[in-house]
Design a protein around this motif. Structure first.
Motif, short mmCIF file in Angstrom:
data_model
loop_
_atom_site.label_atom_id
_atom_site.label_comp_id
_atom_site.label_asym_id
_atom_site.label_seq_id
_atom_site.Cartn_x
_atom_site.Cartn_y
_atom_site.Cartn_z
N VAL A 14 43.91 -21.41 -98.88
CA VAL A 14 42.85 -22.14 -99.56
C VAL A 14 43.46 -22.57 -100.88
N GLY A 15 43.70 -23.86 -101.03
CA GLY A 15 44.40 -24.34 -102.20
C GLY A 15 45.78 -23.72 -102.27
N PRO A 16 46.17 -23.21 -103.44
CA PRO A 16 47.51 -22.64 -103.59
C PRO A 16 47.60 -21.17 -103.15
N THR A 17 46.51 -20.63 -102.62
CA THR A 17 46.45 -19.19 -102.33
C THR A 17 46.38 -18.94 -100.83
N SER A 18 47.07 -17.88 -100.39
CA SER A 18 47.09 -17.49 -98.98
C SER A 18 46.52 -16.08 -98.82
N GLU A 19 45.90 -15.87 -97.68
CA GLU A 19 45.47 -14.51 -97.34
C GLU A 19 46.55 -13.88 -96.48
N PHE A 20 46.56 -12.55 -96.47
CA PHE A 20 47.58 -11.83 -95.73
C PHE A 20 47.02 -10.48 -95.34
N SER A 21 46.99 -10.18 -94.04
CA SER A 21 46.41 -8.94 -93.56
C SER A 21 47.37 -8.26 -92.59
N LEU A 22 47.62 -6.98 -92.83
CA LEU A 22 48.50 -6.18 -91.98
C LEU A 22 47.72 -4.99 -91.44
N PHE A 23 47.96 -4.64 -90.18
CA PHE A 23 47.30 -3.51 -89.55
C PHE A 23 48.34 -2.63 -88.89
N THR A 71 43.43 6.96 -88.37
CA THR A 71 44.50 6.67 -87.42
C THR A 71 45.02 5.25 -87.57
N ARG A 72 44.32 4.44 -88.37
CA ARG A 72 44.73 3.05 -88.59
C ARG A 72 44.74 2.76 -90.09
N LEU A 73 45.61 1.87 -90.50
CA LEU A 73 45.72 1.47 -91.89
C LEU A 73 45.77 -0.04 -91.95
N ALA A 74 44.97 -0.61 -92.86
CA ALA A 74 45.02 -2.05 -93.12
C ALA A 74 45.51 -2.26 -94.55
N PHE A 75 46.36 -3.25 -94.73
CA PHE A 75 46.75 -3.74 -96.05
C PHE A 75 46.33 -5.19 -96.10
N ILE A 76 45.44 -5.52 -97.05
CA ILE A 76 44.85 -6.85 -97.11
C ILE A 76 45.00 -7.37 -98.53
N THR A 77 45.50 -8.59 -98.65
CA THR A 77 45.76 -9.16 -99.97
C THR A 77 45.62 -10.67 -99.92
N SER A 78 45.62 -11.27 -101.10
CA SER A 78 45.79 -12.72 -101.22
C SER A 78 46.72 -12.97 -102.38
N PHE A 79 47.48 -14.06 -102.30
CA PHE A 79 48.53 -14.33 -103.28
C PHE A 79 48.73 -15.83 -103.41
N GLY A 81 51.22 -19.17 -103.84
CA GLY A 81 52.55 -19.66 -103.48
C GLY A 81 52.90 -19.40 -102.02
N PRO A 82 54.10 -19.76 -101.64
CA PRO A 82 54.52 -19.62 -100.24
C PRO A 82 54.79 -18.17 -99.86
N TRP A 83 54.62 -17.89 -98.59
CA TRP A 83 54.80 -16.55 -98.05
C TRP A 83 56.20 -16.02 -98.30
N ASP A 84 57.22 -16.86 -98.10
CA ASP A 84 58.60 -16.41 -98.31
C ASP A 84 58.82 -15.95 -99.75
N ALA A 85 58.27 -16.66 -100.73
CA ALA A 85 58.41 -16.27 -102.14
C ALA A 85 57.69 -14.95 -102.40
N TYR A 86 56.51 -14.77 -101.79
CA TYR A 86 55.76 -13.51 -101.93
C TYR A 86 56.57 -12.35 -101.37
N MET A 87 57.15 -12.54 -100.20
CA MET A 87 57.95 -11.48 -99.59
C MET A 87 59.19 -11.17 -100.44
N GLU A 88 59.80 -12.18 -101.00
CA GLU A 88 60.96 -11.96 -101.87
C GLU A 88 60.56 -11.18 -103.11
N ASP A 89 59.40 -11.55 -103.72
CA ASP A 89 58.88 -10.81 -104.88
C ASP A 89 58.62 -9.35 -104.51
N PHE A 90 58.01 -9.14 -103.35
CA PHE A 90 57.71 -7.79 -102.89
C PHE A 90 59.00 -6.99 -102.71
N PHE A 91 59.98 -7.62 -102.08
CA PHE A 91 61.22 -6.92 -101.77
C PHE A 91 62.04 -6.59 -103.01
#
Length: 181
Positions: A14-23, A71-79, A81-91
């Motif tokens: 949505v605009g410059p922001t992306s959602e991201f959900s991991l289970f 027994t289950r874990l969710a990680f949910i965020t929004s950020f 910029g592009p996903w690759d840049a987010y992953m690089e920042d995280f890493f």
């Protein structure tokens, strides 16, 4: 969404922001240890309630949710910029990566974070794109923080005893109207 390279990436935008959900599936018997690790994360600078100095400056919000009797874990965020840049920042975020390494050590399929390719494969294996995603405001984290700083500075001007003459100028009326809210 799709990066400029044409490679599909996870999450809705949505605009410059992306959602991201991991289970994830929590390793057998690791629920209590995972809860303790999440509590430790919540007590870390940048993650404590009221702290706004997260190492990854593009995150709007992030949350971990344990469910199905831990027994289950969710990680949910929004950020921003592009996903690759987010992953690089995280890493490359240092302390954040170490904290998340402890948390992910309690879930199936996690073998540590030896390199960016391993991070990407682990994350993409747990990602589920939202069926719907909406935002209540249009700004990026950077824009929102700037707006807060500008507002704080304007409030100082309003409180200054010598500001009355300048604030009486008709050009100031839109700012004064907004400040009245």
């Amino acid at each position: 969404m799709t990066e400029d390279t044409g490679t599909p990436t996870p999450g809705l935008e949505v605009g410059p922001t992306s959602e991201f959900s991991l289970f994830f599936r929590v390793l057998d018997g690791q629920g209590p240890s995972l809860r303790a690790a999440l509590l430790e994360l919540q007590g870390t600078p940048g993650y404590r309630p009221g702290d706004y100095g997260m190492a990854i400056k593009t995150i709007h919000e992030a949350r971990f949710v344990l469910f199905d009797d831990d027994t289950r874990l969710a990680f949910i965020t929004s950020f921003d910029g592009p996903w690759d840049a987010y992953m690089e920042d995280f890493f490359t975020s240092g302390p954040t990566l170490a904290l998340f390494d402890v948390i992910f050590g309690h879930v199936e399929g996690y073998d540590g974070l030896p390199d960016l390719a391993a991070v990407r494969a682990f994350v993409l294996g747990a990602e589920q794109t939202a069926a719907a995603y909406a935002r209540n405001y249009p700004g990026t984290v950077k824009e929102i923080r700037k707006a807060q700083r500008v507002n704080a500075a304007f409030q100082q001007v309003l409180d200054h005893p010598q500001a009355a003459e300048a604030l009486g100028h008709p050009a100031m009326q839109p700012l004064l109207d907004e400040a009245a809210d």
